[in-house]
Design a protein around this motif. Structure first.
Motif, short mmCIF file in Angstrom:
data_model
loop_
_atom_site.label_atom_id
_atom_site.label_comp_id
_atom_site.label_asym_id
_atom_site.label_seq_id
_atom_site.Cartn_x
_atom_site.Cartn_y
_atom_site.Cartn_z
N UNK A 193 0.81 -1.22 0.00
CA UNK A 193 0.00 0.00 0.00
C UNK A 193 0.85 1.28 0.00
N UNK A 194 1.78 1.38 0.94
CA UNK A 194 2.48 2.65 1.16
C UNK A 194 3.28 3.12 -0.06
N UNK A 195 3.89 2.19 -0.79
CA UNK A 195 4.70 2.58 -1.93
C UNK A 195 3.88 3.19 -3.06
N UNK A 196 2.58 2.94 -3.07
CA UNK A 196 1.72 3.51 -4.10
C UNK A 196 1.01 4.78 -3.62
N UNK A 197 1.20 5.13 -2.33
CA UNK A 197 0.60 6.34 -1.79
C UNK A 197 1.68 7.40 -1.57
N UNK A 198 1.96 7.75 -0.31
CA UNK A 198 2.95 8.81 -0.03
C UNK A 198 4.33 8.25 0.26
N UNK A 199 4.54 6.96 0.01
CA UNK A 199 5.84 6.35 0.24
C UNK A 199 6.01 5.87 1.67
N UNK A 200 7.19 5.37 1.97
CA UNK A 200 7.45 4.78 3.28
C UNK A 200 8.20 5.70 4.23
N UNK A 201 8.63 6.87 3.74
CA UNK A 201 9.40 7.78 4.60
C UNK A 201 8.51 8.68 5.45
N UNK A 202 7.24 8.80 5.09
CA UNK A 202 6.32 9.70 5.79
C UNK A 202 6.10 9.25 7.23
N UNK A 203 6.46 10.10 8.17
CA UNK A 203 6.37 9.76 9.59
C UNK A 203 5.15 10.34 10.28
N UNK A 204 4.70 11.51 9.84
CA UNK A 204 3.62 12.17 10.57
C UNK A 204 2.78 13.05 9.65
N UNK A 205 1.47 12.95 9.81
CA UNK A 205 0.53 13.83 9.12
C UNK A 205 -0.22 14.63 10.18
N UNK A 206 -0.18 15.95 10.07
CA UNK A 206 -0.93 16.80 10.99
C UNK A 206 -2.05 17.47 10.22
N UNK A 207 -3.28 17.27 10.67
CA UNK A 207 -4.46 17.81 9.98
C UNK A 207 -5.01 19.02 10.72
N UNK A 208 -5.50 19.97 9.96
CA UNK A 208 -6.14 21.14 10.55
C UNK A 208 -7.01 21.83 9.52
N UNK A 209 -7.88 22.71 9.98
CA UNK A 209 -8.72 23.46 9.05
C UNK A 209 -10.08 22.87 8.83
N UNK A 210 -10.43 21.81 9.53
CA UNK A 210 -11.73 21.19 9.36
C UNK A 210 -11.78 19.85 10.07
N UNK A 211 -12.91 19.17 9.91
CA UNK A 211 -13.12 17.90 10.60
C UNK A 211 -12.68 16.73 9.73
N UNK A 212 -11.86 15.87 10.28
CA UNK A 212 -11.44 14.65 9.59
C UNK A 212 -12.44 13.54 9.92
#
Length: 230
Positions: A129-148
């Motif tokens: 999965x990861x290699x076809x999305x944002x890759x394997x190096x992504x450690x953290x996603x911070x969301x803001x600006x609305x409801x997830x």
């Protein structure tokens, strides 16, 4: 005012490795300016600027440049989760069963030990999965600006992308971030408690029912708020 305490509470937000931050939020927007530009400049993070903001471009940019941190609006996270579900629907019954089984194992591991669990998730979904999305190096996603959407953030964490949510407005800047490592807390879609530089209070609406539900106007004060314009 808040950087030290935030990192102390959750070190994933600022890792020891060479950080690369996906800078696709507009820098004239409070989220892009304060979080993307100011925050990660404190830590000498490389700013990776994509050619455009199409979801496919953002993901391919993350893979190509080995982005480690992403500050995103909920729409992007929700769309990634929808894309996973859409692709999964095209797979065989066995592959769908295996995906859900691995997700359940990942979630269970993260509930028991959040940091070990997220590492296990990355190993399990690295090639599938990861290699076809944002890759394997992504450690953290911070969301803001609305409801997830809770189901979206749950899916994203299950496959190995550590996700947190925060809250802020143009007038007050960034005032809260969910730093708790608990899987339940992180995936509930909440935005954490106020940062040390600010205070929150909720002024109930006129009805007694709204007061009981802690519903009303959110009022914020503190040292890091916008004070006036010249």
């Amino acid at each position: 005012l808040n950087a030290y305490d935030v990192i102390k509470a959750n070190e994933v937000i600022c890792s020891d490795r060479d950080m690369r931050n996906l800078a696709f939020l507009p820098l004239n927007h409070i989220f892009g300016f304060m979080a993307n530009y100011i925050w990660y400049s404190f830590f000498a993070a490389t700013q990776v600027v994509p050619a455009n903001i199409a979801p496919s471009t953002l993901l391919s940019t993350c893979r190509e440049h080995e982005v480690t941190h992403m500050l995103a609006v909920p729409l992007l996270v929700n769309n990634i989760a929808k894309g996973i579900e859409k692709n999964l629907a095209k797979q065989s019954g066995f592959k769908r069963f295996m995906f859900k089984t691995l997700c359940n194992i990942s979630i269970l591991a993260q509930k028991i030990n959040p940091m070990f669990g997220i590492k296990l998730a990355k190993k399990m979904f690295k090639n599938s999965v990861l290699k076809s999305l944002a890759g394997t190096s992504l450690e953290c996603i911070i969301c803001g600006g609305g409801h997830v959407l809770p189901e979206a953030i749950r899916t994203i964490n299950a496959i190995g992308y550590y996700t947190l949510c925060g809250f802020g407005m143009t007038e007050v800047g960034i005032t809260s971030l969910e730093t708790n490592k608990s899987f339940k807390r992180r995936t509930a879609g909440g935005v954490g408690i106020p940062l040390d530089s600010v205070e929150y209070r909720i002024v109930p609406m006129s009805s007694d029912e709204s007061a009981k539900k802690n519903v009303g106007e959110l009022q914020i004060r503190g040292k890091s708020l916008h004070s006036h314009m010249l």
